[in-house]
Design a protein around this motif. Sequence first.
Motif, PDB file in Angstrom:
ATOM      1  N   VAL A 195       0.837  -1.207   0.000  1.00 18.88           N
ATOM      2  CA  VAL A 195       0.000   0.000   0.000  1.00 18.88           C
ATOM      3  C   VAL A 195       0.863   1.246   0.000  1.00 18.88           C
ATOM      4  O   VAL A 195       0.566   2.226  -0.685  1.00 18.88           O
ATOM      5  N   GLU A 196       1.917   1.189   0.747  1.00 24.73           N
ATOM      6  CA  GLU A 196       2.824   2.334   0.776  1.00 24.73           C
ATOM      7  C   GLU A 196       3.342   2.642  -0.617  1.00 24.73           C
ATOM      8  O   GLU A 196       3.327   3.792  -1.067  1.00 24.73           O
ATOM      9  N   VAL A 197       3.795   1.627  -1.263  1.00 23.83           N
ATOM     10  CA  VAL A 197       4.372   1.826  -2.586  1.00 23.83           C
ATOM     11  C   VAL A 197       3.316   2.290  -3.580  1.00 23.83           C
ATOM     12  O   VAL A 197       3.543   3.223  -4.347  1.00 23.83           O
ATOM     13  N   VAL A 198       2.187   1.658  -3.536  1.00 24.66           N
ATOM     14  CA  VAL A 198       1.126   2.034  -4.471  1.00 24.66           C
ATOM     15  C   VAL A 198       0.723   3.482  -4.247  1.00 24.66           C
ATOM     16  O   VAL A 198       0.559   4.248  -5.195  1.00 24.66           O
ATOM     17  N   SER A 199       0.603   3.836  -3.008  1.00 21.71           N
ATOM     18  CA  SER A 199       0.181   5.208  -2.737  1.00 21.71           C
ATOM     19  C   SER A 199       1.261   6.186  -3.133  1.00 21.71           C
ATOM     20  O   SER A 199       0.984   7.316  -3.508  1.00 21.71           O
ATOM     21  N   HIS A 200       2.473   5.725  -3.023  1.00 20.79           N
ATOM     22  CA  HIS A 200       3.575   6.597  -3.414  1.00 20.79           C
ATOM     23  C   HIS A 200       3.600   6.807  -4.913  1.00 20.79           C
ATOM     24  O   HIS A 200       3.867   7.902  -5.402  1.00 20.79           O
ATOM     25  N   LEU A 201       3.320   5.770  -5.619  1.00 14.47           N
ATOM     26  CA  LEU A 201       3.356   5.858  -7.076  1.00 14.47           C
ATOM     27  C   LEU A 201       2.115   6.526  -7.634  1.00 14.47           C
ATOM     28  O   LEU A 201       2.159   7.188  -8.677  1.00 14.47           O
ATOM     29  N   GLY A 202       1.043   6.356  -6.959  1.00 11.76           N
ATOM     30  CA  GLY A 202      -0.221   6.773  -7.533  1.00 11.76           C
ATOM     31  C   GLY A 202      -0.757   5.651  -8.383  1.00 11.76           C
ATOM     32  O   GLY A 202      -0.003   4.883  -8.971  1.00 11.76           O
ATOM     33  N   LEU A 203      -2.034   5.572  -8.426  1.00 10.84           N
ATOM     34  CA  LEU A 203      -2.633   4.442  -9.131  1.00 10.84           C
ATOM     35  C   LEU A 203      -2.251   4.421 -10.596  1.00 10.84           C
ATOM     36  O   LEU A 203      -2.269   3.375 -11.240  1.00 10.84           O
ATOM     37  N   ASN A 204      -1.917   5.568 -11.121  1.00 11.42           N
ATOM     38  CA  ASN A 204      -1.589   5.628 -12.542  1.00 11.42           C
ATOM     39  C   ASN A 204      -0.273   4.927 -12.847  1.00 11.42           C
ATOM     40  O   ASN A 204      -0.129   4.283 -13.877  1.00 11.42           O
ATOM     41  N   ASN A 205       0.667   5.102 -11.965  1.00 12.57           N
ATOM     42  CA  ASN A 205       1.977   4.500 -12.208  1.00 12.57           C
ATOM     43  C   ASN A 205       2.155   3.173 -11.504  1.00 12.57           C
ATOM     44  O   ASN A 205       3.193   2.534 -11.660  1.00 12.57           O
ATOM     45  N   ALA A 206       1.188   2.851 -10.722  1.00 13.96           N
ATOM     46  CA  ALA A 206       1.334   1.628  -9.945  1.00 13.96           C
ATOM     47  C   ALA A 206       1.020   0.408 -10.803  1.00 13.96           C
ATOM     48  O   ALA A 206      -0.118  -0.035 -10.899  1.00 13.96           O
ATOM     49  N   VAL A 207       2.043  -0.093 -11.407  1.00 13.91           N
ATOM     50  CA  VAL A 207       1.911  -1.317 -12.190  1.00 13.91           C
ATOM     51  C   VAL A 207       2.767  -2.383 -11.537  1.00 13.91           C
ATOM     52  O   VAL A 207       3.708  -2.061 -10.805  1.00 13.91           O
ATOM     53  N   PRO A 208       2.425  -3.597 -11.785  1.00 17.39           N
ATOM     54  CA  PRO A 208       3.074  -4.694 -11.057  1.00 17.39           C
ATOM     55  C   PRO A 208       4.591  -4.618 -11.012  1.00 17.39           C
ATOM     56  O   PRO A 208       5.194  -4.768  -9.940  1.00 17.39           O
ATOM     57  N   LYS A 209       5.186  -4.391 -12.132  1.00 16.10           N
ATOM     58  CA  LYS A 209       6.646  -4.432 -12.134  1.00 16.10           C
ATOM     59  C   LYS A 209       7.243  -3.351 -11.258  1.00 16.10           C
ATOM     60  O   LYS A 209       8.171  -3.594 -10.473  1.00 16.10           O
ATOM     61  N   LEU A 266      -3.523   9.076  -4.425  1.00 14.67           N
ATOM     62  CA  LEU A 266      -3.627   7.871  -5.220  1.00 14.67           C
ATOM     63  C   LEU A 266      -3.547   8.176  -6.700  1.00 14.67           C
ATOM     64  O   LEU A 266      -3.098   7.364  -7.490  1.00 14.67           O
ATOM     65  N   PHE A 267      -4.014   9.324  -7.050  1.00 16.11           N
ATOM     66  CA  PHE A 267      -4.092   9.623  -8.471  1.00 16.11           C
ATOM     67  C   PHE A 267      -2.944  10.504  -8.946  1.00 16.11           C
ATOM     68  O   PHE A 267      -2.817  10.778 -10.123  1.00 16.11           O
ATOM     69  N   SER A 268      -2.180  10.951  -8.013  1.00 19.54           N
ATOM     70  CA  SER A 268      -1.038  11.754  -8.400  1.00 19.54           C
ATOM     71  C   SER A 268      -0.126  10.911  -9.281  1.00 19.54           C
ATOM     72  O   SER A 268      -0.022   9.708  -9.111  1.00 19.54           O
ATOM     73  N   SER A 269       0.503  11.566 -10.196  1.00 15.90           N
ATOM     74  CA  SER A 269       1.341  10.800 -11.109  1.00 15.90           C
ATOM     75  C   SER A 269       2.798  11.131 -10.877  1.00 15.90           C
ATOM     76  O   SER A 269       3.398  11.880 -11.606  1.00 15.90           O
ATOM     77  N   ASP A 270       3.317  10.596  -9.862  1.00 17.41           N
ATOM     78  CA  ASP A 270       4.748  10.723  -9.620  1.00 17.41           C
ATOM     79  C   ASP A 270       5.444   9.637 -10.396  1.00 17.41           C
ATOM     80  O   ASP A 270       5.310   8.473 -10.065  1.00 17.41           O
ATOM     81  N   PRO A 271       6.158  10.038 -11.399  1.00 24.70           N
ATOM     82  CA  PRO A 271       6.929   9.001 -12.062  1.00 24.70           C
ATOM     83  C   PRO A 271       7.884   8.448 -11.029  1.00 24.70           C
ATOM     84  O   PRO A 271       8.422   9.191 -10.227  1.00 24.70           O
ATOM     85  N   PHE A 272       8.028   7.192 -11.045  1.00 22.73           N
ATOM     86  CA  PHE A 272       8.833   6.629  -9.974  1.00 22.73           C
ATOM     87  C   PHE A 272      10.304   6.822 -10.278  1.00 22.73           C
ATOM     88  O   PHE A 272      10.742   6.773 -11.412  1.00 22.73           O
ATOM     89  N   PRO A 273      11.037   7.071  -9.278  1.00 23.87           N
ATOM     90  CA  PRO A 273      12.473   7.300  -9.388  1.00 23.87           C
ATOM     91  C   PRO A 273      13.216   5.999  -9.656  1.00 23.87           C
ATOM     92  O   PRO A 273      13.237   5.130  -8.816  1.00 23.87           O
ATOM     93  N   GLN A 274      13.819   5.925 -10.783  1.00 29.19           N
ATOM     94  CA  GLN A 274      14.520   4.691 -11.160  1.00 29.19           C
ATOM     95  C   GLN A 274      15.668   4.393 -10.206  1.00 29.19           C
ATOM     96  O   GLN A 274      15.969   3.249  -9.935  1.00 29.19           O
ATOM     97  N   HIS A 275      16.271   5.439  -9.745  1.00 28.41           N
ATOM     98  CA  HIS A 275      17.479   5.212  -8.950  1.00 28.41           C
ATOM     99  C   HIS A 275      17.157   4.639  -7.576  1.00 28.41           C
ATOM    100  O   HIS A 275      18.044   4.205  -6.869  1.00 28.41           O
ATOM    101  N   LEU A 276      15.917   4.675  -7.228  1.00 25.84           N
ATOM    102  CA  LEU A 276      15.566   4.112  -5.927  1.00 25.84           C
ATOM    103  C   LEU A 276      15.292   2.626  -6.035  1.00 25.84           C
ATOM    104  O   LEU A 276      14.875   1.998  -5.086  1.00 25.84           O
ATOM    105  N   ARG A 277      15.531   2.141  -7.196  1.00 24.19           N
ATOM    106  CA  ARG A 277      15.082   0.800  -7.491  1.00 24.19           C
ATOM    107  C   ARG A 277      15.508  -0.219  -6.450  1.00 24.19           C
ATOM    108  O   ARG A 277      14.756  -1.080  -6.069  1.00 24.19           O
ATOM    109  N   HIS A 278      16.705  -0.089  -5.995  1.00 20.00           N
ATOM    110  CA  HIS A 278      17.176  -1.110  -5.053  1.00 20.00           C
ATOM    111  C   HIS A 278      17.066  -0.641  -3.620  1.00 20.00           C
ATOM    112  O   HIS A 278      17.626  -1.219  -2.722  1.00 20.00           O
ATOM    113  N   GLN A 279      16.350   0.410  -3.470  1.00 20.27           N
ATOM    114  CA  GLN A 279      16.192   0.948  -2.124  1.00 20.27           C
ATOM    115  C   GLN A 279      14.713   0.993  -1.802  1.00 20.27           C
ATOM    116  O   GLN A 279      13.976   1.763  -2.370  1.00 20.27           O
ATOM    117  N   PRO A 280      14.322   0.174  -0.901  1.00 19.75           N
ATOM    118  CA  PRO A 280      12.907   0.202  -0.546  1.00 19.75           C
ATOM    119  C   PRO A 280      12.561   1.551   0.036  1.00 19.75           C
ATOM    120  O   PRO A 280      13.442   2.237   0.533  1.00 19.75           O
TER     121      PRO A 280
END
Length: 278
Positions: A165-179, A220-234
């Motif tokens: 939920v944390e991650v999804v909310s952080h991404l926003g539903l728009n960017n929240a895709v499984p991968k 939830l609907f905000s569209s924060d593109p997710f930061p690629q560089h955080l990839r290995h950092q929860p």
Amino acid sequence: MDDLDTDVNHLQEEEEDDDDQRVSEWEAGLPNLHDLTPLTQPLIPHDLATAFSISPEPYRTILDVTRASDNTVSTLRCASCSFPPSNYSSNNAPPPPQLLADSTTIMLIDDDAVADARKSRRLDSVTEEADSALRADDSAEDQSSARALKRPRLVWTPQLHMRFVEVVSHLGLNNAVPKTIMQMMNVDGLTRENVASHLQKYRLYLKRQSGEGTVLSDQLFSSDPFPQHLRHQPPQPPVMPIGIHSSNGQPYNAFDSHHHFSMMQHQQQQRDWSSANN
DNA sequence: ACAGGAATAT
DNA sequence: TATATTCCTG
């Protein structure tokens, strides 16, 4: 003599009572699940530790804790017994070098356990990284036959769901895709399919909530593109407890129930948000 | 080929 | 029911 005997017995009983009481007090004073976070979140991210040559040793998995706890309990219970803790009595166990297929593994449901005694993959409850050494468990005696061994069903524990939920909310539903979700959750062993399945259910839940008039957080609907560089950092510290306040002054939203919960509440919570059909 | 998502299976 | 797997789409 009898007097002495009864005296002794009496004394022992008193001691036992006292012990029981102390144990009770001790148990009552134990922190709740949600008060305990350190295990699931390494103090030093793996990458960082590696970069600075910090020994990855300090990482402990929920498995380690569980086993240690079991051992302690067993030892205490069997203080008067001659048996060693059950963990080690199962077979003429070779001293487990690092990690053994531990029947006490929690948070797992092995569908095939009945039909097949293979202990295969292990998924712990929450984050467990830097355990490449630890996860060398599987093939202990991996059935040569089934090259494609099944992963046990993932159980979405409260911790896991929280992270989700944390991650999804952080991404926003728009960017929240499984991968993306999977990457940002950074939970060892968690697959894209796991997340996709969970996400599907989660969306149904959200749909139902909104259908019932619950106002969902704007985040939830905000569209924060997710930061690629955080990839290995929860999202280290729980990234953002969303939904405590909603933009329109709504006292709560659909996520309130996930901010904290105990194991006791787990099932109820599950029921609350899971049954998205009807 | 890959990933998302609904549908379907277990 | 919860989660996994299949199937279709872009």
